[in-house]
Motif scaffolding. Structure first.
Motif, short mmCIF file in Angstrom:
data_model
loop_
_atom_site.label_atom_id
_atom_site.label_comp_id
_atom_site.label_asym_id
_atom_site.label_seq_id
_atom_site.Cartn_x
_atom_site.Cartn_y
_atom_site.Cartn_z
N LEU A 28 -17.19 -49.55 -0.92
CA LEU A 28 -17.63 -50.94 -0.78
C LEU A 28 -17.12 -51.61 0.50
O LEU A 28 -17.65 -52.65 0.88
CB LEU A 28 -17.15 -51.76 -1.99
CG LEU A 28 -17.84 -51.48 -3.33
CD1 LEU A 28 -17.19 -52.29 -4.44
CD2 LEU A 28 -19.32 -51.81 -3.24
N PRO A 30 -17.44 -50.97 3.78
CA PRO A 30 -18.44 -51.29 4.83
C PRO A 30 -19.32 -52.48 4.47
O PRO A 30 -19.66 -53.29 5.33
CB PRO A 30 -19.26 -49.99 4.94
CG PRO A 30 -18.35 -48.93 4.44
CD PRO A 30 -17.55 -49.57 3.35
N LEU A 31 -19.69 -52.58 3.19
CA LEU A 31 -20.52 -53.71 2.75
C LEU A 31 -19.74 -55.01 2.85
O LEU A 31 -20.26 -56.03 3.32
CB LEU A 31 -21.00 -53.47 1.32
CG LEU A 31 -21.85 -54.58 0.70
CD1 LEU A 31 -23.14 -54.78 1.50
CD2 LEU A 31 -22.17 -54.27 -0.75
N LEU A 32 -18.49 -54.99 2.39
CA LEU A 32 -17.66 -56.19 2.49
C LEU A 32 -17.42 -56.58 3.94
O LEU A 32 -17.42 -57.77 4.27
CB LEU A 32 -16.31 -55.95 1.77
CG LEU A 32 -16.39 -55.69 0.26
CD1 LEU A 32 -15.00 -55.35 -0.28
CD2 LEU A 32 -16.96 -56.90 -0.45
N TRP A 33 -17.24 -55.59 4.81
CA TRP A 33 -17.04 -55.88 6.23
C TRP A 33 -18.28 -56.52 6.83
O TRP A 33 -18.20 -57.44 7.64
CB TRP A 33 -16.69 -54.58 6.96
CG TRP A 33 -16.34 -54.79 8.40
CD1 TRP A 33 -15.10 -55.04 8.92
CD2 TRP A 33 -17.23 -54.76 9.52
NE1 TRP A 33 -15.16 -55.18 10.28
CE2 TRP A 33 -16.46 -55.01 10.68
CE3 TRP A 33 -18.59 -54.54 9.67
CZ2 TRP A 33 -17.01 -55.04 11.96
CZ3 TRP A 33 -19.16 -54.59 10.93
CH2 TRP A 33 -18.37 -54.84 12.06
N MET A 34 -19.45 -56.05 6.44
CA MET A 34 -20.69 -56.62 6.96
C MET A 34 -20.86 -58.06 6.49
O MET A 34 -21.25 -58.93 7.28
CB MET A 34 -21.88 -55.77 6.51
CG MET A 34 -23.21 -56.24 7.08
SD MET A 34 -24.57 -55.14 6.65
CE MET A 34 -24.64 -55.39 4.87
N VAL A 35 -20.59 -58.33 5.21
CA VAL A 35 -20.68 -59.70 4.71
C VAL A 35 -19.69 -60.60 5.42
O VAL A 35 -20.02 -61.73 5.80
CB VAL A 35 -20.44 -59.72 3.19
CG1 VAL A 35 -20.40 -61.16 2.67
CG2 VAL A 35 -21.52 -58.93 2.46
N ASP A 215 -36.21 -49.58 2.83
CA ASP A 215 -35.18 -49.13 3.77
C ASP A 215 -35.74 -48.28 4.91
O ASP A 215 -35.00 -47.95 5.84
CB ASP A 215 -34.12 -48.30 3.04
CG ASP A 215 -33.25 -49.16 2.15
OD1 ASP A 215 -33.18 -50.38 2.39
OD2 ASP A 215 -32.65 -48.62 1.20
N SER A 255 -28.82 -58.53 8.03
CA SER A 255 -28.57 -57.27 7.32
C SER A 255 -28.13 -57.53 5.89
O SER A 255 -28.54 -56.81 4.96
CB SER A 255 -27.50 -56.46 8.06
OG SER A 255 -27.91 -56.13 9.37
N VAL A 256 -27.32 -58.56 5.70
CA VAL A 256 -26.88 -58.92 4.36
C VAL A 256 -28.07 -59.37 3.52
O VAL A 256 -28.25 -58.95 2.37
CB VAL A 256 -25.81 -60.04 4.42
CG1 VAL A 256 -25.51 -60.56 3.01
CG2 VAL A 256 -24.54 -59.52 5.06
N LEU A 259 -30.41 -56.76 2.07
CA LEU A 259 -29.96 -56.04 0.88
C LEU A 259 -30.23 -56.80 -0.40
O LEU A 259 -30.15 -56.21 -1.49
CB LEU A 259 -28.45 -55.76 0.99
CG LEU A 259 -27.99 -54.83 2.11
CD1 LEU A 259 -26.48 -54.74 2.11
CD2 LEU A 259 -28.61 -53.45 1.94
N VAL A 263 -30.49 -55.16 -4.19
CA VAL A 263 -29.47 -55.46 -5.20
C VAL A 263 -30.11 -56.10 -6.43
O VAL A 263 -29.76 -55.77 -7.57
CB VAL A 263 -28.39 -56.38 -4.60
CG1 VAL A 263 -27.40 -56.83 -5.68
CG2 VAL A 263 -27.65 -55.67 -3.47
#
Length: 284
Positions: A28, A30-35, A215, A255-256, A259, A263
């Protein structure tokens, strides 16, 4: 002794949960970093890359991201992706269920041969078909349109056809025979009897096709030349300009948001994924 066994079992359970949690954090991150990066100023994104919590929340990245590029709003890109994805899902569901019904319920000459040919296409790399398909679509003047991304879905997919076939083989043929005695033809048997029973695999096919189409980056890159026709994945890539300063905050913000549909679909229909794949017949 039983108390010691209970303590050992508890320690194993704790260790297992710690390991699973560690893997979850790694996956998770990478996803948290992007957010987190989508809420940072551009000057902080890479300088403070290790810091997940922004020093100041910057929601202007989402405003700037929606402005898009080349005079085209990001709303247009979401609309393009939605059009391509929805029609691709519809085409895949219709074609896959019809072909699966033919293979699973209708005995015709050469059925085993054609089934083997269909299964062999699953072993064929997609890259092998890229050049012939591009030449074909260019000859019929479909380049820079949505047709190359949508129309092939109406001719089925081996993986989805096989998935529906496996489910159909678990449905007793006595249902077809009873309906035939009552005067139903193949069309009515398929539409009124089998389709309601095929809801789990149909939803599974829809979910997987939705994921893969939404995607997809390579196909839109290959066939769509106009910025106004770009999909979300292609638009996000085009926001990165190597010849100028890239607005990384806006890029991560979009990008967020890209998704969000994935989701939402996963949360809403995740039970059907397992049910559609694992169920091989009717429940008693």
């Amino acid at each position: 002794m039983s108390g010691q066994q209970h303590q050992t079992k508890r320690l194993r359970s704790i260790a297992l949960h710690l390991i699973v949690t560690a893997f979850a954090v790694v996956m998770l991150y990478p996803l948290l970093w992007m957010v987190s990066s989508s809420l940072k100023d551009n000057s902080e994104i890479f300088i403070q890359a290790h810091q997940l919590i922004p020093s100041k929340l910057n929601f202007s990245n989402y405003v700037n991201g929606f402005k898009g590029f080349a005079g085209t709003s990001f709303v247009v890109f979401f609309k393009n992706s939605l059009i391509i994805t929805v029609f691709s899902v519809i085409g895949t569901v219709i074609s896959s269920t019809m072909v699966a019904y033919g293979f699973a319920r209708i005995r015709f000459k050469g059925s085993r041969f054609w089934f083997a040919c269909m299964m062999m296409t699953m072993m064929l790399p997609a890259e092998v078909l890229t050049i012939p398909q591009y030449i074909f679509f260019q000859k019929i003047d479909w380049i820079n349109t949505f047709f190359p991304l949508i129309v092939p879905s109406f001719f089925g997919g081996a993986f989805f056809i096989f998935l529906v076939i496996q489910f159909l083989r678990g449905i007793p043929k006595e249902l077809d025979e009873s309906a035939t005695i009552d005067g139903c033809g193949r069309y009515r048997i398929f539409m009124q009897i089998l389709i309601p029973l095929l809801v789990p695999p149909i939803i599974t096919v829809s979910i997987f096709k939705f994921y893969w189409t939404w995607d997809d980056f390579f196909s839109p890159l290959l066939y769509l030349n106009s910025p106004k026709l770009a999909t979300v994945s292609l638009a996000i890539k085009n926001m990165s300009d190597p010849t100028a300063q890239t607005d990384w905050g806006a890029m991560f913000a979009m990008s967020v948001l890209s998704l969000a549909p994935i989701v939402a679909v996963f949360i809403g229909f995740q039970k059907y994924i397992v049910e559609g794949i694992s169920t091989t017949g009717l429940k008693g």
